[in-house]
Enzyme design. Structure first.
Site, short mmCIF file in Angstrom:
data_model
loop_
_atom_site.label_atom_id
_atom_site.label_comp_id
_atom_site.label_asym_id
_atom_site.label_seq_id
_atom_site.Cartn_x
_atom_site.Cartn_y
_atom_site.Cartn_z
N ASN A 1 1.91 -4.70 -3.36
CA ASN A 1 0.51 -5.05 -3.11
C ASN A 1 -0.26 -3.80 -2.71
O ASN A 1 0.21 -3.00 -1.90
CB ASN A 1 0.46 -6.09 -1.98
CG ASN A 1 -0.89 -6.72 -1.78
OD1 ASN A 1 -1.48 -7.23 -2.71
ND2 ASN A 1 -1.37 -6.69 -0.54
N GLU B 1 0.80 -1.23 0.00
CA GLU B 1 0.00 0.00 0.00
C GLU B 1 0.84 1.28 0.00
O GLU B 1 0.74 2.13 0.90
CB GLU B 1 -0.97 -0.01 1.19
CG GLU B 1 -1.91 -1.22 1.15
CD GLU B 1 -2.79 -1.34 2.38
OE1 GLU B 1 -2.74 -0.46 3.26
OE2 GLU B 1 -3.53 -2.34 2.47
N GLU C 1 -6.36 -10.39 -1.85
CA GLU C 1 -7.08 -10.22 -0.59
C GLU C 1 -8.59 -10.07 -0.85
O GLU C 1 -9.25 -9.20 -0.30
CB GLU C 1 -6.56 -9.00 0.19
CG GLU C 1 -5.08 -9.03 0.47
CD GLU C 1 -4.60 -7.84 1.30
OE1 GLU C 1 -5.45 -7.17 1.94
OE2 GLU C 1 -3.38 -7.57 1.31
N HIS D 1 -10.56 -5.77 -2.23
CA HIS D 1 -11.56 -5.55 -1.18
C HIS D 1 -12.70 -4.74 -1.80
O HIS D 1 -12.66 -3.51 -1.87
CB HIS D 1 -10.93 -4.81 0.00
CG HIS D 1 -9.90 -5.60 0.74
ND1 HIS D 1 -10.18 -6.80 1.35
CD2 HIS D 1 -8.58 -5.38 0.94
CE1 HIS D 1 -9.09 -7.28 1.91
NE2 HIS D 1 -8.10 -6.43 1.67
N ASP E 1 -12.48 -10.00 -1.01
CA ASP E 1 -13.77 -10.18 -0.34
C ASP E 1 -14.73 -9.17 -0.95
O ASP E 1 -14.31 -8.18 -1.55
CB ASP E 1 -13.69 -10.04 1.19
CG ASP E 1 -12.86 -8.86 1.67
OD1 ASP E 1 -12.90 -7.79 1.02
OD2 ASP E 1 -12.19 -8.98 2.71
#
Length: 462
Positions: free
Chosen positions: A204, A163, A269, A240, A271
């Protein structure tokens, strides 16, 4: 499997035997034998993985699924971050990370190392120090040398830098960039390559899934690093997502432009959250989002795999961060597959759906209590497993002297030991598969035994 990916995976010869077998198995299973998510992904030349964390590893029902053929890759959610691995300067701790790696290796699963450098979860000794650029560079290099060196040959890839960008595409203002400038990214990647030469090195980030200012910034960073001769093997797209914000623009095309630079891409990651309560419309949108992500990855030959950020709502990070949101994962809080969501992923990977069909009748009630000794807050979550209903009444009984004080998200009443909850004007409709939660405060003396039987509209619930 396309030949470039086979070549890259074959090159990872220094991995431990267990991890190597897991990686090379990506191409070994014929599609006709595939049924679980990872088996289907293998047949497509990818892996399908889950994040996990150390507290979950004591849940045997949870680990039975985590260690099954559903998942071919594991990412430790927190146990390899700086505050866990170097809590005091120069004093390293690997107990938690080793537990995750050992779990994965014992089951032939590869491990994505996460993460060597981030602006969060840093120990106090690091954030409170007044470091010169030379001092902080030495600290960064020493940390990566030790952590990546400890896991040398045991991980498939590292999220080296996590990030680095703001949503507008500018570099994040943090300890690293403020002291070292943007060159800290190259320093970290070089240190990681020296410490673990055969691991894939990733940057990432979130909100880079579609085209836009942030993904443009990441794209330009990768090009710049390559021009400088800095090692960079992949970009992690966190994924996300939230159904209320729309699906990322041109996701497959965005992944492809990174792949065209000669780096791997991965969904790291994933979801898909929603504003609760869930209903049939929201679940259908969520299932479509998962389908879109899988298809985007399968449409790019250098998209090597997909990892969901833990597989079950039981351990999801979403409710603790986004108030009133959740139901983001393919397994529910009881570790049961969600037929629509799991089935959508399975189908998108080339399977036949694989989910357990929803019951045609019945209901399910989850009960929990936050007890402080003389009172407690009870939460009940009703899931409709039958046809859609308009208006519901929940009934259950206590065995002790629990007394109702106040309730919410429903009209609560009590007669003796019997409790009744009816819907409000806004939550009376429950589609098939939809859930609603209600809560109340109670007082008690003696023991506080949880109720064991529930009924909705006269039907006994599981």
């Amino acid at each position: 499997m396309p030949s470039p990916l086979r070549a890259r995976l074959t090159a990872v010869l220094a991995l431990s035997l267990g991890a190597l077998l897991a990686v090379t198995a990506l191409v070994s299973r014929p599609a006709s034998a595939a049924s679980t998510l990872n088996q289907l992904a293998k047949a497509q030349g990818r892996y399908f993985g889950s994040a996990t964390d150390n507290p979950e590893l004591s849940d045997t029902a949870y680990t039975a699924i985590l260690g099954s053929d559903e998942f071919g890759a594991i990412t430790p959610g927190n146990s390899m971050k700086w505050d866990a691995t170097e809590p005091s300067q120069g004093q390293f701790s690997y107990t938690k990370g080793d537990a995750v790696v050992s779990f994965a290796k014992a089951r032939g699963q590869i491990v994505r190392g996460h993460t060597l450098l981030w602006h969060q979860q840093l120990p106090g000794w690091l954030t409170s120090g007044s470091w010169t650029a030379a001092q902080l560079t030495s600290i960064l290099q020493n940390h990566i040398a030790n952590v990546a060196g400890h896991y040398k040959g045991q991980v498939y890839s590292w999220d080296v830098v996590n990030e680095p960008f703001n949503d507008d595409g500018t570099y994040r203002s943090d300890l690293w960039s403020n002291t070292l400038g943007t060159g800290y990214i190259a320093t970290a990647l070089k240190a990681a390559r020296a410490a673990d030469p055969n691991a894939k090195l990733y940057i990432n980030d979130y909100n880079i899934d579609g085209t836009g200012a942030k993904s443009d910034a990441m794209y330009n960073l990768v090009k710049s690093l390559q021009a400088q001769g800095v090692p960079i093997d992949g970009v992690g797209f966190q994924g996300h997502l939230a159904i209320q914000y729309g699906f990322p623009t041109n996701m497959q095309q965005n992944l492809q432009r990174f792949a065209d630079l000669g780096v791997d891409v991965a969904i790291t990651e994933l979801d898909v959250r929603m504003v609760l309560p869930a209903d049939a419309t929201k679940v259908a949108t969520q299932a479509q989002y998962y389908t879109n992500v899988v298809k985007a990855c399968l449409g790019v030959s250098r998209c090597v795999g997909i990892t969901i950020w833990d597989y079950t709502d039981k351990y999801s990070w979403i409710p603790g961060v986004f108030s009133g949101q959740g139901s983001a994962l393919p397994w529910d809080e009881n570790l049961a597959k969600k037929p629509d969501v799991y089935g959508a992923i399975n189908t998108a990977l080339g399977g036949s759906g694989g989910g357990t069909p929803p019951p045609t009748t019945g209901c399910k009630v989850a009960y929990s209590a936050n007890d402080w000794g003389s009172g407690f807050t009870a939460t009940v979550t009703i899931t409709n497993q039958g046809p859609a209903i308009s208006g519901w009444t929940l009934k259950y009984s206590y065995s002790g002297d629990q007394k109702l004080s106040q309730g919410w998200n429903g009209t609560w009443s009590q007669s003796g030991k019997d409790v009744t909850v009816t819907n409000t004007s806004w939550n009376g409709t429950l589609a098939t598969g939809a859930s609603i939660s209600a809560g109340a405060n109670f007082t008690y003396t003696g023991t506080n035994t949880a109720p064991t039987a529930f009924a909705v509209n006269g039907t006994t619930c599981t």
